[in-house]
Design a protein around this motif. Sequence first.
Motif, PDB file in Angstrom:
ATOM      1  N   SER A   1       0.843  -1.206   0.000  1.00  0.00           N
ATOM      2  CA  SER A   1       0.000   0.000   0.000  1.00  0.00           C
ATOM      3  C   SER A   1       0.879   1.258   0.000  1.00  0.00           C
ATOM      4  O   SER A   1       0.517   2.276  -0.600  1.00  0.00           O
ATOM      5  N   GLU A   2       2.045   1.183   0.613  1.00  0.00           N
ATOM      6  CA  GLU A   2       2.980   2.321   0.616  1.00  0.00           C
ATOM      7  C   GLU A   2       3.493   2.599  -0.813  1.00  0.00           C
ATOM      8  O   GLU A   2       3.616   3.761  -1.225  1.00  0.00           O
ATOM      9  N   ILE A   3       3.752   1.519  -1.552  1.00  0.00           N
ATOM     10  CA  ILE A   3       4.170   1.683  -2.957  1.00  0.00           C
ATOM     11  C   ILE A   3       3.068   2.391  -3.746  1.00  0.00           C
ATOM     12  O   ILE A   3       3.339   3.330  -4.507  1.00  0.00           O
ATOM     13  N   GLU A   4       1.819   1.972  -3.521  1.00  0.00           N
ATOM     14  CA  GLU A   4       0.700   2.622  -4.222  1.00  0.00           C
ATOM     15  C   GLU A   4       0.612   4.100  -3.862  1.00  0.00           C
ATOM     16  O   GLU A   4       0.406   4.953  -4.724  1.00  0.00           O
TER      17      GLU A   4
ATOM     18  N   GLY B   1       3.361  10.558  -7.289  1.00  0.00           N
ATOM     19  CA  GLY B   1       4.355  10.778  -8.337  1.00  0.00           C
ATOM     20  C   GLY B   1       5.783  10.687  -7.842  1.00  0.00           C
ATOM     21  O   GLY B   1       6.710  11.149  -8.502  1.00  0.00           O
ATOM     22  N   GLU B   2       5.982  10.067  -6.673  1.00  0.00           N
ATOM     23  CA  GLU B   2       7.333   9.917  -6.116  1.00  0.00           C
ATOM     24  C   GLU B   2       7.909   8.549  -6.486  1.00  0.00           C
ATOM     25  O   GLU B   2       7.164   7.625  -6.785  1.00  0.00           O
ATOM     26  N   PRO B   3       9.247   8.407  -6.468  1.00  0.00           N
ATOM     27  CA  PRO B   3       9.816   7.080  -6.738  1.00  0.00           C
ATOM     28  C   PRO B   3       9.396   6.086  -5.658  1.00  0.00           C
ATOM     29  O   PRO B   3       9.476   6.386  -4.466  1.00  0.00           O
ATOM     30  N   ALA B   4       8.945   4.910  -6.085  1.00  0.00           N
ATOM     31  CA  ALA B   4       8.458   3.907  -5.128  1.00  0.00           C
ATOM     32  C   ALA B   4       9.631   3.189  -4.482  1.00  0.00           C
ATOM     33  O   ALA B   4      10.639   2.922  -5.136  1.00  0.00           O
TER      34      ALA B   4
ATOM     35  N   LYS C   1      13.859   2.819  -9.064  1.00  0.00           N
ATOM     36  CA  LYS C   1      13.138   3.447 -10.177  1.00  0.00           C
ATOM     37  C   LYS C   1      11.638   3.348  -9.929  1.00  0.00           C
ATOM     38  O   LYS C   1      11.167   2.418  -9.289  1.00  0.00           O
ATOM     39  N   THR C   2      10.891   4.319 -10.455  1.00  0.00           N
ATOM     40  CA  THR C   2       9.426   4.243 -10.320  1.00  0.00           C
ATOM     41  C   THR C   2       8.891   3.246 -11.325  1.00  0.00           C
ATOM     42  O   THR C   2       9.524   2.975 -12.330  1.00  0.00           O
TER      43      THR C   2
END
Lengths: 159, 159
Positions: free
Chosen positions: B73-76, B82-85, B158-159
Motif C-alpha cells: 500500500s505504501e508503494i501505491e 508521483g514519487e519514486p516507489a 526506479k518508479t
Amino acid sequence: MTAYERITIGDSIAFGAHRFTAEEIKRFAVAYDPQPFHTDEAAAAQSHFGALCASGWHTSAVMMRLFVKYFASEIERTKARGEPAPQLGPSPGFDDLKWLKPVYAGDEIAFSGTIVAKRESRSRPGWGIVSIETTGINQKGEPVFAYTGHVFAAIAAKT
Amino acid sequence: MTAYERITIGDSIAFGAHRFTAEEIKRFAVAYDPQPFHTDEAAAAQSHFGALCASGWHTSAVMMRLFVKYFASEIERTKARGEPAPQLGPSPGFDDLKWLKPVYAGDEIAFSGTIVAKRESRSRPGWGIVSIETTGINQKGEPVFAYTGHVFAAIAAKT
C-alpha cells in the motif's frame, strides 16, 4: 539421571530433511509472505533471486515441524528405554536468525542442532533453559539457515 | 529525493492488526508446530499456557503478512504522489526475536515498526540495509512479540 541431566553441551541432533516443492512454497507465501518471488515463477525469474524461492518464515516453520517431530520420537525412544522423558516448555525467543542463501523450489534442506548452553532458570523454578544452535544445509552442502533457539526444559521431568 | 533517502531513522509505521482465531491457530500448528498447546484446546488447558495459543512462528508469519500488505500500500501511495516507489530486496535475517507473552485464541495483535538504522551495503552496491524494530501488542496493551529485522532496500529505486 533426569532427562535434563542427560542434555549434554556439544551434543548434535539431526532433525531431518525436507524437500521444498514449488506448490508448498507458493501456498505458504500466499498466506503469509505474498511477495512475487515467493508466489510466482515468472516474477521470481525477473527478481534478484532469479527463481522461485521459499519465504524465510516458511523455511523457519519447516525447521520447527522437523524439530517437533524429532522431539516426539525422542520421547518415544526414552520411554521405550524406561528412562524419564524430556519435557519442553515455551520458547522465550532466539538470537540472530540468518537466512544465508535462498531456498529454491526443489532444494532439500537438512536441519540439525547442537546444544550450546544450558542453565537453570531463575524466573521459573524447576525449569532450565537450553540453547540450541540450529542450521539448515542444502543438497549442495551450503548453509542456508541458522539460528540459536532457547527453550525451557523441565529439570525433573516425570515419565 | 529517492525512496531510500526518504527513509528516516526514528520513523514509526503501523503495519496493522490481526485477531487470531482458534481455527487458524490450530491450522498453522498442525502444519508447522504440532505441539498440543497449539493444536488442542483441552490439552492446552492442561499445559503451562493454560489455554490454546498460537505458535510463535505463526505470530511471526502474520507479522510478515501485515508488513508485506503495508509495504504494497505504501508503494501505491508513493506512486499516486508521483514519487519514486521504494523497492525491497531480500532480508539477511534478524536479531533477538522475543515471544514475550502467549498469543491466545481471540487475542488481537497490533504490529508496528520503528526505523532504527540504515546504512549502505558494502557487498551489494546500489542497495542499503534498513533495520526495523518491530513489536506486536495485544488488546490489553501488553507487548507479546519483538524483533529487529534487516532488509535490503534499493538506494536509487526506479518508479
